[in-house]
Design an enzyme around this catalytic site. Structure first.
Site, short mmCIF file in Angstrom:
data_model
loop_
_atom_site.label_atom_id
_atom_site.label_comp_id
_atom_site.label_asym_id
_atom_site.label_seq_id
_atom_site.Cartn_x
_atom_site.Cartn_y
_atom_site.Cartn_z
N HIS A 34 0.83 -1.22 0.00
CA HIS A 34 0.00 0.00 0.00
C HIS A 34 0.86 1.26 0.00
CE1 HIS A 34 -4.05 -1.61 0.08
NE2 HIS A 34 -3.57 -2.58 0.84
N ASP A 36 2.71 1.69 -3.20
CA ASP A 36 3.03 1.87 -4.63
C ASP A 36 2.25 3.04 -5.24
OD1 ASP A 36 0.68 0.36 -4.51
OD2 ASP A 36 1.22 -0.97 -6.16
N SER A 67 -8.37 -21.00 -21.36
CA SER A 67 -7.81 -20.95 -20.00
C SER A 67 -8.05 -22.29 -19.34
CB SER A 67 -8.49 -19.85 -19.18
OG SER A 67 -8.17 -20.04 -17.81
N GLY A 121 -6.57 -14.31 -7.48
CA GLY A 121 -7.06 -13.54 -6.34
C GLY A 121 -6.36 -13.88 -5.05
N LEU A 124 -0.73 -13.42 -5.23
CA LEU A 124 0.56 -13.71 -5.84
C LEU A 124 0.61 -13.15 -7.26
CD1 LEU A 124 1.13 -17.36 -4.56
CD2 LEU A 124 1.98 -15.22 -3.61
N SER A 125 -0.36 -12.30 -7.56
CA SER A 125 -0.36 -11.54 -8.80
C SER A 125 -0.52 -12.38 -10.06
CB SER A 125 0.90 -10.68 -8.90
OG SER A 125 0.72 -9.75 -9.91
N SER A 127 -2.93 -11.88 -12.02
CA SER A 127 -3.45 -11.00 -13.08
C SER A 127 -2.31 -10.39 -13.90
CB SER A 127 -4.36 -9.91 -12.52
OG SER A 127 -3.67 -9.09 -11.60
N GLU A 159 -4.99 -3.33 -17.20
CA GLU A 159 -5.74 -3.76 -15.99
C GLU A 159 -6.63 -2.62 -15.49
OE1 GLU A 159 -3.74 -6.38 -13.39
OE2 GLU A 159 -5.09 -6.02 -11.72
N ASP A 171 3.37 -5.12 -9.66
CA ASP A 171 3.20 -6.50 -10.11
C ASP A 171 3.75 -6.70 -11.52
OD1 ASP A 171 1.86 -6.54 -7.76
OD2 ASP A 171 -0.12 -6.91 -8.61
P1 ADP Z 1 -4.19 -11.67 -8.09
O1 ADP Z 1 -3.52 -10.88 -9.15
O2 ADP Z 1 -3.73 -11.34 -6.71
O3 ADP Z 1 -4.13 -13.15 -8.32
P2 ADP Z 1 -6.51 -10.31 -9.11
O4 ADP Z 1 -7.90 -10.17 -8.57
O5 ADP Z 1 -5.73 -9.10 -9.41
O6 ADP Z 1 -5.75 -11.27 -8.10
O7 ADP Z 1 -6.56 -11.15 -10.48
C1 ADP Z 1 -7.24 -12.39 -10.55
C2 ADP Z 1 -7.95 -12.49 -11.90
O8 ADP Z 1 -6.99 -12.69 -12.96
C3 ADP Z 1 -8.88 -13.68 -12.00
O9 ADP Z 1 -10.14 -13.38 -11.42
C4 ADP Z 1 -8.96 -13.90 -13.50
O10 ADP Z 1 -9.88 -13.01 -14.10
C5 ADP Z 1 -7.56 -13.53 -13.97
N1 ADP Z 1 -6.73 -14.75 -14.08
C6 ADP Z 1 -5.73 -15.13 -13.28
N2 ADP Z 1 -5.18 -16.31 -13.69
C7 ADP Z 1 -5.87 -16.67 -14.79
C8 ADP Z 1 -5.82 -17.80 -15.70
N3 ADP Z 1 -4.91 -18.78 -15.53
N4 ADP Z 1 -6.70 -17.83 -16.71
C9 ADP Z 1 -7.58 -16.84 -16.90
N5 ADP Z 1 -7.69 -15.78 -16.09
C10 ADP Z 1 -6.85 -15.67 -15.05
MG MG Z 2 -3.67 -8.80 -9.47
#
Ligand code: ADP
Ligand code: MG
Length: 387
Positions: A34, A36, A67, A121, A124-125, A127, A159, A171
């Protein structure tokens, strides 16, 4: 997951063989949460868990993406880059493709298989790994290239614009730019980034996943950002030269935040003290002073818990349980908070004791289970061309 596994999974979905494989790592932030979006310092490390993208360029005029995590396949025509309404994850893919095109990259059709070793979610990033993985795949298919910093900025913007998550740059920059065996010290104001050698000796970094899932598009994260903006505006009204909250010197904190509400003053205190802890941690890591690193990690958790209110009972329970174990130097929540993961710095021989302590403390209070994952430093995202 190995290269042959990803290749076989691709073939099963699309037939034939992929032409390239991208490995885009997740990350864990050692310290500096918190801050960045307040122009502070952060110290993430790329980890040996990643999003894998197996792909090939096509002349179909469409991007077909599967996916494996969601067991969904979507079709994105290049003529109209619009996310599939039934697959929210597709927004990240469309976002990256749209911004690459805006940047002048001549996109090609592609078949992409996406596999993942990162819990979505979970802090560990996943996204950023997804964004960087897809962007590198699209660049490989288009036989194009982008500077690592620009790539990170483009993915962050995707994003923001397409997933509605107001994330900072940490990230994506960690994913594109961290050398193996190092953490990346990032100044989020200037975006200057410096690798910091990890001299971990006989210790390791352990991630404990609370299983509690957050969404950073959710209310609390956005509210903290808003509070920091309000605090900065109020401070600038009295001290117009203030560049960012992170630049406020610790010994001037009381003075500078004196007219803020107690709540805003605490938020600012977290940002300023956390930034100073990151600065010190980078130096201590390089000199191998792990006990002091652990102490700063513990202080960081207290600050995030009490001043920034970004923790939750599950994370506090995990940190408290970890800190009772002999051989644990420090533990703290990591990432956006309100769920997600804890990171602990632990002597190798104490890891099994940590597992036991965490499991019994957590299971006696909460219904779920906490998963303990040993994580190791990995290098930045990269593309391998397959023959
Ligand atoms: P974090 O980045 O901490 O894991 P976020 O909420 O920022 O959490 O991002 C999670 C989102 O990224 C998921 O809800 C999904 O939409 C997307 N995502 C992550 N991994 C995948 C994957 N392997 N395939 C498709 N979408 C993914
Ligand atoms: Mg994320």
């Amino acid at each position: 997951m190995t290269v042959p596994d990803a290749t076989a999974a691709f073939s099963e979905i699309f037939g034939g063989r992929p032409a390239f494989l991208v490995r885009a790592p997740g990350r864990v932030n050692l310290i500096g949460d918190h801050v960045d979006y307040c122009g502070g310092l952060v110290l993430p490390m790329a980890i040996d868990r990643a999003v894998l993208v197996a792909g090939r360029g096509t002349d179909t005029g469409t991007v077909e993406v599967h996916s494996s995590l969601y067991e969904q396949r979507v079709r994105i025509p290049l003529a109209s880059l619009v996310p599939d309404a039934d697959s929210p994850w597709c927004r990240y893919v469309v976002g990256v493709l749209t911004l690459l095109r805006r940047h002048g990259v001549a996109l090609r059709g592609m078949d992409l298989w996406i596999g993942s070793q990162l819990p979505p979610g979970g802090g560990l990033s996943s996204s950023a790994a997804l964004e960087v993985g897809v962007a590198l795949a699209a660049l490989a298919a288009a036989d194009s290239d982008l500077d690592k910093r620009e790539l990170a900025l483009l993915c962050r913007d995707a994003e923001h614009e397409f997933a509605g998550s107001p994330c900072g740059i940490m990230d994506q920059l960690c994913c594109t730019s961290t050398p193996q065996g190092h953490a990346l010290l990032i100044d989020c104001q200037s975006l200057y980034a410096r690798p910091v050698a990890l001299r971990l000796g006989d210790t390791e970094l352990v991630v404990i996943d609370s299983g509690v899932r957050h969404s950073i598009a959710g209310g609390e994260y956005a509210l903290r950002r808003r509070q920091c903006e309000l605090a900065l505006a109020a401070i600038r009204a009295r001290f117009p030269h203030t560049g960012s909250l992170a630049q406020i010197p610790i010994d001037e904190l009381a003075d500078i935040t004196g007219t803020l509400t107690p709540l805003l003053a605490k938020r600012v205190r977290h940002v300023a003290t956390e930034t100073e802890r990151v600065r010190q941690t980078a130096l201590l890591l390089e000199s191998g002073n792990l006990e002091e690193v652990g102490r700063l990690m513990a202080d960081s958790h207290v600050s995030l818990r009490d001043d920034f209110k970004a923790s939750c009972p599950e994370l506090d329970c995990l940190v408290d349980a970890a800190m009772t174990v002999d051989g644990v130097f420090g533990a703290r929540m990591t990432g956006g908070g309100f769920g997600g993961c804890v990171i602990a710095l632990v002597r190798n021989e104490a890891v099994s004791g940590l597992r036991t302590a965490v499991a019994s403390a957590y299971e006696s209070r909460f219904s779920g289970q906490a998963e303990v994952l040993a994580v190791h430093s990995a290098g930045a995202a990269r593309v391998s061309h397959l023959s």
